[in-house]
Design a protein around this motif. Structure first.
Motif, PDB file in Angstrom:
ATOM      1  N   VAL A 156      82.767 -26.001  64.291  1.00 55.83           N
ATOM      2  CA  VAL A 156      83.394 -26.304  65.369  1.00 55.83           C
ATOM      3  C   VAL A 156      82.250 -26.829  66.572  1.00 55.83           C
ATOM      4  O   VAL A 156      82.717 -26.710  67.859  1.00 55.83           O
ATOM      5  CB  VAL A 156      84.167 -25.121  65.866  1.00 55.83           C
ATOM      6  N   GLY A 157      81.260 -27.659  66.309  1.00 53.59           N
ATOM      7  CA  GLY A 157      80.405 -27.975  67.164  1.00 53.59           C
ATOM      8  C   GLY A 157      80.832 -29.085  68.111  1.00 53.59           C
ATOM      9  O   GLY A 157      80.373 -29.018  69.270  1.00 53.59           O
ATOM     10  N   VAL A 158      81.856 -29.644  67.564  1.00 53.34           N
ATOM     11  CA  VAL A 158      82.459 -30.879  68.154  1.00 53.34           C
ATOM     12  C   VAL A 158      83.179 -30.237  69.509  1.00 53.34           C
ATOM     13  O   VAL A 158      83.319 -31.029  70.681  1.00 53.34           O
ATOM     14  CB  VAL A 158      83.394 -31.577  67.487  1.00 53.34           C
ATOM     15  N   TYR A 159      83.739 -29.178  69.458  1.00 53.00           N
ATOM     16  CA  TYR A 159      84.221 -28.580  70.927  1.00 53.00           C
ATOM     17  C   TYR A 159      83.430 -27.864  71.656  1.00 53.00           C
ATOM     18  O   TYR A 159      83.547 -27.536  72.710  1.00 53.00           O
ATOM     19  CB  TYR A 159      85.090 -27.446  70.480  1.00 53.00           C
ATOM     20  N   GLN A 160      81.923 -27.945  71.554  1.00 53.10           N
ATOM     21  CA  GLN A 160      81.144 -27.462  72.481  1.00 53.10           C
ATOM     22  C   GLN A 160      80.427 -28.279  73.317  1.00 53.10           C
ATOM     23  O   GLN A 160      79.440 -28.139  74.334  1.00 53.10           O
ATOM     24  CB  GLN A 160      79.840 -26.779  71.661  1.00 53.10           C
ATOM     25  N   SER A 161      80.803 -29.596  73.114  1.00 53.86           N
ATOM     26  CA  SER A 161      80.487 -30.751  74.285  1.00 53.86           C
ATOM     27  C   SER A 161      80.908 -30.812  75.219  1.00 53.86           C
ATOM     28  O   SER A 161      82.355 -30.521  75.350  1.00 53.86           O
ATOM     29  CB  SER A 161      80.612 -32.175  73.233  1.00 53.86           C
ATOM     30  N   GLY A 162      80.504 -31.110  76.577  1.00 50.92           N
ATOM     31  CA  GLY A 162      80.974 -31.572  77.823  1.00 50.92           C
ATOM     32  C   GLY A 162      81.137 -30.020  78.521  1.00 50.92           C
ATOM     33  O   GLY A 162      80.924 -28.863  78.072  1.00 50.92           O
ATOM     34  N   SER A 163      81.582 -30.349  79.734  1.00 52.57           N
ATOM     35  CA  SER A 163      81.617 -29.145  80.575  1.00 52.57           C
ATOM     36  C   SER A 163      83.045 -28.226  80.261  1.00 52.57           C
ATOM     37  O   SER A 163      83.909 -29.046  79.738  1.00 52.57           O
ATOM     38  CB  SER A 163      81.608 -29.384  82.116  1.00 52.57           C
ATOM     39  N   THR A 164      83.117 -27.059  80.566  1.00 48.91           N
ATOM     40  CA  THR A 164      84.329 -26.510  80.169  1.00 48.91           C
ATOM     41  C   THR A 164      85.344 -26.921  81.054  1.00 48.91           C
ATOM     42  O   THR A 164      86.547 -27.248  80.345  1.00 48.91           O
ATOM     43  CB  THR A 164      84.177 -24.829  80.448  1.00 48.91           C
ATOM     44  N   TRP A 165      85.205 -26.965  82.273  1.00 46.22           N
ATOM     45  CA  TRP A 165      86.622 -27.271  83.078  1.00 46.22           C
ATOM     46  C   TRP A 165      86.893 -28.898  82.978  1.00 46.22           C
ATOM     47  O   TRP A 165      88.069 -29.359  82.893  1.00 46.22           O
ATOM     48  CB  TRP A 165      86.354 -27.176  84.593  1.00 46.22           C
TER      49      TRP A 165
END
Length: 327
Positions: A147-156
């Motif tokens: 699920v690494g693709v979901y870890q990019s970018g800021s949370t908000w």
């Protein structure tokens, strides 16, 4: 009494009630209650002597519509938003429950098409998901981070983008129903095929379990809402294609009003899905498995109960109130 004579005898009265429901004729709450009790008597007669007739179906629908109108006028003490989610939407979902069944059947069919296409065509995932996404995900799987693709970018930032994207998909599923439901089915087809090929892609690379721990954290609310939004599009399309006793315009007007209310009820679930995807999914593989399962099955229980179980409970409660009123 023969059914034809029964219809002829009461037709004008029923058409008058339709006018009241459509807002063309104004009635005070007492007059509405009187009309309602009179209509219930007709419904009881029809259920006794013509149980499988279209007349009985029509009167049952008419009585539920006027009952909702009565309770809207009498309800002054209850919070409007609370009433909307607690009573109004569940009653509408129960009334149109067959459209929810249709939406689930089409969703299952289209998702299966995605899975089968991915099985028999190894390049199908690249076409549907995009080659860059597929290559990036394969590298993440090799690193043990499916699920690494979901870890990019800021949370908000991710959360806001995801919420608006999901609401956009839901809006298309709903609004495209104006094309006789065909637009809704096409949109559902494209999204369901993507989901099916997406899930098989992880299975094919031996990462289905790891991906499911992350994807379905937010996917339960997101996908279930998508099916309900497809239901709304089908209601809209059916109101145009099958006006029944109403004019096509008034049928569309009623279909739009009812389906839009159901569509609005999915927004909180869509927002929750975006928040979970932006803030929680990125930590899916670091979380205890039990916590993943609690969130996934807890989400499924909440949204499944609200759209599949609770509407029947509300309808039964209302029917009991109807019987008490008549008696």
């Amino acid at each position: 009494m023969r059914e034809v004579y029964f219809i002829k005898q009461n037709k004008e009265k029923w058409l008058g009630i339709e006018q009241v429901i459509q807002g063309k004729i104004k009635k005070n709450p007492d007059d509405l209650s009187s009309l309602y009790i009179n209509l219930i008597n007709d419904l009881s007669f029809a259920q006794t002597y013509y149980p499988k007739s279209n007349t009985t179906v029509y009167l049952n629908h008419l009585s539920s519509q006027i009952f909702q109108k009565i309770y809207k006028t009498k309800r002054v003490e209850e919070n409007r938003l609370l009433y909307f989610f607690k009573t109004e939407v569940p009653l509408l979902v129960f009334e149109y429950r067959r459209f929810l069944m249709y939406a689930f059947l089409f969703f299952a069919l289209f998702t299966s098409i995605g899975v089968l296409s991915a099985i028999y065509d190894k390049d199908f995932a690249n076409i549907i998901l995009g080659e860059s996404y597929v290559n990036e995900t394969i590298e993440n799987i090799k690193k043990g981070n499916a699920v690494g693709v979901y870890q990019s970018g800021s949370t908000w930032g991710s959360t806001i983008g995801i919420i608006f994207n999901n609401i956009g998909v839901g809006a298309r599923l709903y609004v495209y129903g104006i094309f006789g439901g065909v637009g809704t089915l096409f949109t559902l087809l494209s999204n369901s095929v993507m989901l099916g090929s997406f899930q098989y892609f992880f299975y094919d690379y031996g990462a289905l379990k790891e991906s499911a721990r992350g994807i379905w954290l937010h996917g339960v609310f997101e996908i279930f809402s998508m099916v309900v939004e497809a239901m709304c599009g089908l209601i809209l399309g059916a109101s145009i294609l099958f006006p029944k006793t109403l004019s096509r315009f008034h049928s569309f007007k009623n279909g739009f009003k009812d389906s839009f209310k159901i569509f609005l009820s999915t927004i909180p679930f869509t927002v929750c899905a975006g928040i979970i995807e932006g803030y929680v999914t990125r930590h899916a593989l670091k979380m205890p498995l039990m916590l993943n399962l609690i969130i996934i099955f807890g989400s499924l229980f909440i949204i499944g109960f609200y759209y599949l179980v609770y509407p029947s409970m509300v309808s039964k409660k209302i029917n009991n109130q109807i019987n008490d009123t008549v008696l």
